[in-house]
Design a protein around this motif. Structure first.
Motif, short mmCIF file in Angstrom:
data_model
loop_
_atom_site.label_atom_id
_atom_site.label_comp_id
_atom_site.label_asym_id
_atom_site.label_seq_id
_atom_site.Cartn_x
_atom_site.Cartn_y
_atom_site.Cartn_z
N THR B 147 -10.66 -3.53 2.00
CA THR B 147 -11.11 -2.30 2.61
C THR B 147 -11.11 -3.38 3.95
O THR B 147 -11.77 -5.07 4.74
CB THR B 147 -12.69 -2.49 2.04
N VAL B 148 -10.08 -2.45 4.65
CA VAL B 148 -9.87 -2.69 6.41
C VAL B 148 -10.52 -1.47 6.76
O VAL B 148 -10.58 0.12 6.66
CB VAL B 148 -8.60 -2.56 6.80
N GLU B 149 -10.88 -1.14 8.50
CA GLU B 149 -11.35 -0.21 8.92
C GLU B 149 -9.99 0.42 9.49
O GLU B 149 -8.61 0.05 9.42
CB GLU B 149 -12.28 -0.76 10.02
N ALA B 150 -10.43 1.41 9.43
CA ALA B 150 -9.05 1.95 10.15
C ALA B 150 -8.48 2.14 11.59
O ALA B 150 -7.11 2.02 11.25
CB ALA B 150 -9.26 3.60 9.42
N ARG B 151 -9.43 1.89 12.10
CA ARG B 151 -9.30 0.85 13.32
C ARG B 151 -9.47 -0.16 13.33
O ARG B 151 -9.97 -0.99 13.10
CB ARG B 151 -11.22 1.32 14.25
N GLY B 152 -7.91 -1.23 13.09
CA GLY B 152 -7.70 -2.18 13.02
C GLY B 152 -6.47 -2.18 12.16
O GLY B 152 -6.52 -3.02 11.52
N PHE B 153 -5.99 -0.67 11.63
CA PHE B 153 -5.48 -0.94 10.34
C PHE B 153 -3.84 -1.12 11.20
O PHE B 153 -2.81 -1.22 10.08
CB PHE B 153 -5.30 0.81 9.73
N HIS B 154 -3.33 -0.07 12.10
CA HIS B 154 -2.16 -0.63 12.86
C HIS B 154 -2.09 -1.83 13.58
O HIS B 154 -2.31 -1.48 14.64
CB HIS B 154 -2.04 0.82 13.66
N VAL B 155 -1.44 -2.47 13.49
CA VAL B 155 -0.45 -3.33 13.78
C VAL B 155 -0.06 -3.72 15.29
O VAL B 155 0.36 -4.22 15.66
CB VAL B 155 0.08 -4.56 13.23
N GLY B 156 1.09 -2.38 14.93
CA GLY B 156 1.51 -1.42 16.39
C GLY B 156 2.35 -0.49 16.28
O GLY B 156 2.27 0.48 14.98
N PRO B 157 3.35 -0.05 16.56
CA PRO B 157 4.19 1.44 15.52
C PRO B 157 4.48 0.96 14.40
O PRO B 157 5.76 -0.32 14.19
CB PRO B 157 4.96 1.58 16.65
N TYR B 158 4.85 1.79 13.93
CA TYR B 158 5.09 1.57 12.57
C TYR B 158 5.08 0.37 11.67
O TYR B 158 5.65 0.05 10.76
CB TYR B 158 6.99 1.60 12.32
N GLU B 159 3.91 -0.49 11.73
CA GLU B 159 3.63 -1.61 10.98
C GLU B 159 1.56 -1.51 10.73
O GLU B 159 0.82 -1.06 11.52
CB GLU B 159 3.82 -2.84 12.08
N THR B 160 1.40 -1.87 9.54
CA THR B 160 0.34 -1.86 9.61
C THR B 160 -0.39 -3.27 8.59
O THR B 160 1.19 -4.28 8.42
CB THR B 160 -0.01 -0.66 8.50
N LEU B 161 -1.41 -3.34 7.80
CA LEU B 161 -2.37 -4.22 7.84
C LEU B 161 -1.51 -5.00 6.42
O LEU B 161 -1.86 -5.89 5.62
CB LEU B 161 -3.29 -4.92 7.78
N VAL B 162 -1.01 -3.47 5.69
CA VAL B 162 -0.55 -3.05 4.19
C VAL B 162 0.90 -4.46 4.40
O VAL B 162 1.65 -4.40 5.17
CB VAL B 162 0.35 -2.53 3.75
N GLY B 163 0.66 -5.79 3.41
CA GLY B 163 1.31 -6.71 3.16
C GLY B 163 2.60 -6.13 2.10
O GLY B 163 3.00 -5.29 1.53
N PRO B 164 3.82 -6.64 2.30
CA PRO B 164 4.46 -7.02 1.37
C PRO B 164 4.46 -6.75 0.08
O PRO B 164 5.42 -5.63 -1.15
CB PRO B 164 5.99 -8.08 1.31
N ALA B 165 3.61 -7.12 -0.62
CA ALA B 165 3.46 -7.01 -1.96
C ALA B 165 1.51 -6.42 -2.62
O ALA B 165 1.26 -6.39 -3.17
CB ALA B 165 3.08 -8.24 -2.51
N GLU B 166 1.85 -4.82 -0.87
CA GLU B 166 0.32 -4.50 -1.72
C GLU B 166 0.71 -3.00 -1.48
O GLU B 166 1.55 -2.66 -1.28
CB GLU B 166 -0.90 -5.21 0.04
#
Lengths: 159, 291
Positions: B147-166
């Motif tokens: 579980t992650v905070e929504a404030r921190g979920f976005h790594v950058g434009p069109y990029e998130t913490l969700v990994g390739p197999a997540e």
């Protein structure tokens, strides 16, 4: 890949590329050209059809996604020569000029009336806000949907 | 004709199967749900996944329900589900107001909350809503859930913490009894992306702001929020001068880009004004008034 899509109650099995968009499947593979291919960017709504009873823009749905599901197009509105009240309404109230947006407008309107049989003008305007009429004939389109609301399906088609 | 580049199509029927397919096909595979962000990008060849994994048929992932002191939203809940949800209307009006101005009713029939968040478009309204409310996001992989905070979920434009197999599977919102919330957006035409948009919630105790959250979309606010404005308001009366100062601080936190939607100065001004209106409305609702 092989897809099986039920369109207007009839099951079709076809070999398609996974990237084939539903709008092109309907038009080019099944010959159902009533569904119009418009902006290609999910904006104009000319390609609106029902997927499992829900209006969707078929330029943004893959045929593969519709496999195993039910699609309903504008061709299904008329039954045995009797027009749907929405079609009659567009005729009675001059709800179309060039006619390009009309299939999408009518599919959206049919669903709206199924959900809200007696919609206010505001509800109609919001309901069709995903369908653009480049002739800007919105006044008459709203009247056409109201006409359909006031003349439900059991009535005879006007002469 | 806009046609996506060729890809393989797979259809997942369980979260586990979707994750296994992601593992199997590697980083060039992509999940697709509503497809209303991804397919247009594929048609423009801005996205060229080699494998699309359709998750529309995953059962039981479209819920919106209360679980203890939280609201849980399944990643496959469509925009129309959020707009119509009695649970969200009761606790967070911000959802109804934001959803009402996301695209159009036909797009809302198809687009999903999970897809919107993972697309991570800088103008995405639900990212601002989740930031305002301090949502937590549940990400699943073969190894389990995190579980992650929504404030921190976005790594950058069109990029998130969700990994390739997540896969993002759930949004969780804390229920705050008595909270008022609101969303404000200015767009060039109905259904467009925002020029700027802002959302807020406010909890009052004894007429003072006990808890507050601000979310901002489309104007480059880091993590879609403005903590400085929130810190300033806590413990204060939600008076017009205080709201104006919070709005000023929020505007300062933005970093708009000039484009056809407006100049930097205009967008920053607009963002501040929308924060002020959202806070004003949220505070009024928290006080039991029409806001």
């Amino acid at each position: 890949m092989q897809v099986t899509v039920t369109v207007n109650g009839e099951e079709h099995t076809s070999e398609v590329e996974p990237r084939l968009l539903l709008v092109h499947y309907l038009r080019d593979h099944l010959g159902l050209t009533g569904t119009h291919w418009g902006c290609d960017t999910t904006n104009c709504g000319a390609c609106t059809v029902w997927l499992d009873g829900v209006p969707v823009k078929s330029c943004t749905v893959l045929t593969a996604m519709a496999s195993g599901h039910e699609v309903r197009t504008v061709e299904s509105l008329e039954v045995d020569g009797v027009l749907d009240p929405v079609q009659q309404g567009f005729m009675q109230e001059h709800g179309l000029q060039c006619g390009f947006c009309t299939p999408g407008m009518m599919m959206t309107a049919r669903r709206l009336l199924d959900d809200v049989p007696d919609p206010s003008e505001q509800q109609i305007r919001e309901g069709i806000s995903g369908n653009l009429c480049r002739c800007t004939g919105y006044e008459n389109i709203v009247r056409a949907v109201r006409w359909a609301a006031e003349h439900p399906a059991t009535e005879e088609a006007p002469a | 004709m806009q046609t996506p580049a060729s890809f393989e199509y797979e259809r997942a029927t369980s979260v586990e199967q979707a994750l296994a397919l992601l593992e199997q096909h590697g980083p060039e595979a992509c999940l697709v749900a509503g497809g209303h962000s991804l397919l247009p990008m594929m048609k423009l060849r801005l996205a060229t996944p080699e494998v699309l994994i359709d998750i529309n048929e995953l059962p039981d992932l479209g819920y919106v329900r209360v679980e203890g002191s939280e609201i849980a939203i399944g990643a496959l809940a469509r925009h129309v589900d959020l707009l119509a949800s009695p649970v969200l209307r009761e606790h967070y009006r911000i959802f109804e107001e934001a959803e009402h101005v996301i695209a159009d009713p036909i797009v809302r029939n198809r687009g999903t909350v999970g897809g919107s968040l993972c697309q991570a478009d800088p103008s995405e309204d639900l990212s601002a809503v989740c930031a305002a409310l301090g949502a937590r996001l549940v990400i699943q992989s073969a190894a389990g859930r995190r579980t992650v905070e929504a404030r921190g979920f976005h790594v950058g434009p069109y990029e998130t913490l969700v990994g390739p197999a997540e896969m993002l599977v759930e949004v969780r919102l804390p229920i705050r009894p008595g909270a008022g919330s609101a969303y404000q957006k200015v767009e060039r035409r109905a259904g467009d992306y925002a020029i700027a948009a802002a959302g807020a919630f406010v909890v009052l105790e004894g007429g003072m702001v006990a808890d507050v959250g601000v979310g901002i979309a489309a104007v480059g606010a880091p993590q879609f929020t403005a903590p400085g404005a929130e810190d300033y308001l806590r413990g204060k009366e939600p008076s017009e001068p205080h709201l104006a100062e919070a709005a000023r601080l929020a505007a300062e936190a933005t970093a708009p880009a000039v484009d056809q939607r407006g100049t930097v100065e205009y967008k920053r001004h607009l963002a501040g004004e929308l924060v002020r209106r959202a806070l004003r409305s949220a505070a009024a609702r928290a006080a039991g008034q029409e806001g």
